[in-house]
Design a protein around this motif. Structure first.
Motif, PDB file in Angstrom:
ATOM      1  N   PHE A 153     -61.234  39.494 -40.958  1.00 41.13           N
ATOM      2  CA  PHE A 153     -60.892  39.021 -39.497  1.00 41.13           C
ATOM      3  C   PHE A 153     -60.988  40.069 -38.637  1.00 41.13           C
ATOM      4  O   PHE A 153     -61.051  41.307 -38.971  1.00 41.13           O
ATOM      5  N   SER A 154     -61.678  39.658 -37.472  1.00 42.56           N
ATOM      6  CA  SER A 154     -61.953  40.507 -36.271  1.00 42.56           C
ATOM      7  C   SER A 154     -61.380  39.847 -35.140  1.00 42.56           C
ATOM      8  O   SER A 154     -61.265  38.775 -35.166  1.00 42.56           O
ATOM      9  N   GLU A 155     -61.263  40.631 -33.967  1.00 44.00           N
ATOM     10  CA  GLU A 155     -61.064  40.277 -32.768  1.00 44.00           C
ATOM     11  C   GLU A 155     -61.968  40.261 -31.623  1.00 44.00           C
ATOM     12  O   GLU A 155     -62.871  40.927 -31.681  1.00 44.00           O
ATOM     13  N   GLU A 156     -61.872  38.817 -30.890  1.00 40.32           N
ATOM     14  CA  GLU A 156     -62.902  38.685 -30.043  1.00 40.32           C
ATOM     15  C   GLU A 156     -62.181  38.932 -28.726  1.00 40.32           C
ATOM     16  O   GLU A 156     -61.450  38.025 -28.605  1.00 40.32           O
ATOM     17  N   TYR A 157     -62.431  39.903 -27.801  1.00 40.15           N
ATOM     18  CA  TYR A 157     -61.623  39.778 -26.623  1.00 40.15           C
ATOM     19  C   TYR A 157     -62.284  38.646 -25.503  1.00 40.15           C
ATOM     20  O   TYR A 157     -63.329  38.417 -25.348  1.00 40.15           O
ATOM     21  N   ILE A 158     -61.228  37.978 -24.908  1.00 37.21           N
ATOM     22  CA  ILE A 158     -61.535  37.092 -23.883  1.00 37.21           C
ATOM     23  C   ILE A 158     -61.415  37.302 -22.560  1.00 37.21           C
ATOM     24  O   ILE A 158     -62.184  36.944 -21.608  1.00 37.21           O
ATOM     25  N   GLY A 159     -60.148  37.820 -22.255  1.00 33.72           N
ATOM     26  CA  GLY A 159     -60.150  38.354 -20.733  1.00 33.72           C
ATOM     27  C   GLY A 159     -58.752  38.831 -20.400  1.00 33.72           C
ATOM     28  O   GLY A 159     -57.865  38.976 -21.344  1.00 33.72           O
ATOM     29  N   ARG A 160     -58.599  39.274 -19.142  1.00 34.15           N
ATOM     30  CA  ARG A 160     -57.356  39.862 -18.700  1.00 34.15           C
ATOM     31  C   ARG A 160     -56.917  39.218 -17.593  1.00 34.15           C
ATOM     32  O   ARG A 160     -57.758  38.734 -16.550  1.00 34.15           O
ATOM     33  N   ALA A 161     -55.746  39.086 -17.408  1.00 39.92           N
ATOM     34  CA  ALA A 161     -54.834  38.604 -16.181  1.00 39.92           C
ATOM     35  C   ALA A 161     -53.738  39.388 -15.510  1.00 39.92           C
ATOM     36  O   ALA A 161     -53.026  40.135 -16.524  1.00 39.92           O
ATOM     37  N   GLU A 162     -53.399  39.701 -14.182  1.00 41.75           N
ATOM     38  CA  GLU A 162     -52.382  40.505 -13.984  1.00 41.75           C
ATOM     39  C   GLU A 162     -51.450  39.603 -13.336  1.00 41.75           C
ATOM     40  O   GLU A 162     -51.704  38.667 -12.604  1.00 41.75           O
ATOM     41  N   VAL A 163     -50.005  40.058 -13.632  1.00 43.50           N
ATOM     42  CA  VAL A 163     -48.894  39.108 -13.193  1.00 43.50           C
ATOM     43  C   VAL A 163     -48.730  39.659 -11.740  1.00 43.50           C
ATOM     44  O   VAL A 163     -48.462  40.899 -11.378  1.00 43.50           O
ATOM     45  N   LYS A 164     -48.817  38.576 -10.908  1.00 39.84           N
ATOM     46  CA  LYS A 164     -48.469  38.666  -9.425  1.00 39.84           C
ATOM     47  C   LYS A 164     -47.128  38.394  -8.972  1.00 39.84           C
ATOM     48  O   LYS A 164     -46.666  39.055  -8.095  1.00 39.84           O
ATOM     49  N   ASP A 165     -46.347  37.512  -9.830  1.00 40.63           N
ATOM     50  CA  ASP A 165     -45.112  36.990  -9.583  1.00 40.63           C
ATOM     51  C   ASP A 165     -44.563  36.216 -10.608  1.00 40.63           C
ATOM     52  O   ASP A 165     -45.232  35.876 -11.509  1.00 40.63           O
ATOM     53  N   ILE A 166     -43.138  36.086 -10.566  1.00 41.99           N
ATOM     54  CA  ILE A 166     -42.503  35.547 -11.747  1.00 41.99           C
ATOM     55  C   ILE A 166     -41.674  34.425 -11.357  1.00 41.99           C
ATOM     56  O   ILE A 166     -40.834  34.687 -10.202  1.00 41.99           O
ATOM     57  N   PHE A 167     -41.605  33.347 -12.115  1.00 46.18           N
ATOM     58  CA  PHE A 167     -40.990  32.238 -12.005  1.00 46.18           C
ATOM     59  C   PHE A 167     -39.949  31.818 -13.048  1.00 46.18           C
ATOM     60  O   PHE A 167     -40.458  31.907 -14.006  1.00 46.18           O
ATOM     61  N   ALA A 168     -38.498  31.663 -13.000  1.00 49.88           N
ATOM     62  CA  ALA A 168     -37.855  31.166 -13.694  1.00 49.88           C
ATOM     63  C   ALA A 168     -37.629  29.805 -13.798  1.00 49.88           C
ATOM     64  O   ALA A 168     -37.013  29.368 -12.812  1.00 49.88           O
TER      65      ALA A 168
END
Length: 196
Positions: free
Chosen positions: A90-105
């Motif tokens: 098994f190997s890992e393939e990186y896809i991408g990143r996202a930054e959390v800007k706001d939180i919604f409950a």
């Protein structure tokens, strides 16, 4: 017989190997079937077929009898059988990143993180890690990926999205989502050193 035997015992590695429990010259007979049955083995015949009583006994006992007339085919099939027993890599393939800007409950849904993809993409079905100051605080599955109010298959760099995590709600502004895939690769055996 010795050339075939040497070619078969060189197949394998530290994880899987060929174990010969018997061998000889001549047709496949009842005693071969009995030995294979007691050893949970497969009978391999080269340019030989089982005698009638041995064929019937093999059918009754569920002993597999494989016969070949070309050495390469015999060795190749045994090699493929062994490769099927190997644990995959098994190997890992990186896809991408996202930054959390706001939180919604969201009632009955949980926490949805309004995020912006800062690198690569975030894709539905991929695995995801939640990083807080570089430390992994969650590693698992997304429960949802939305673009505005619609489910999304993927969201590319520069776009905003809503990300929900499976059974995890402790998300904070500034956290980073890291998306990746686990790639399963079938392993193969090295070529045998003995040639015919």
């Amino acid at each position: 017989f010795e050339a075939i035997k040497m070619s078969l015992v060189t197949l394998g590695n530290e994880e899987v190997a060929v174990k010969l429990v018997g061998g000889g010259v001549g047709p496949i007979v009842d005693s071969d079937v009995q030995l294979a049955d007691s050893s949970s083995a497969v009978i391999i015949g080269f340019n030989m077929r089982p005698v009638t009583s041995a064929r019937r006994m093999a059918e009754d006992k569920g002993v597999e009898v494989k016969t070949y007339s070309i050495i390469y085919e015999l060795i190749n099939e045994i090699k493929l059988s062994l490769e099927g027993m190997l644990r995959p890599e098994f190997s890992e393939e990186y896809i991408g990143r996202a930054e959390v800007k706001d939180i919604f409950a969201i009632p009955k849904v949980g926490t949805i993180a309004g995020s912006q993809v800062v690198e690569g993409k975030i894709a539905a079905g991929c695995k995801i890690r939640l990083l807080r100051e570089g430390k992994i605080v969650f590693d698992g599955n997304m429960s949802s990926l939305k673009r505005f109010k619609d489910e999304a298959k993927e969201v590319k760099q520069g776009l905003e999205c809503g990300i929900g995590l499976e059974n995890f709600n402790d998300v904070k502004v500034g956290d980073i989502f890291e998306a990746y895939k686990i790639i399963e690769k079938k392993r193969t055996l090295e070529s045998p050193t003995t040639t015919l």
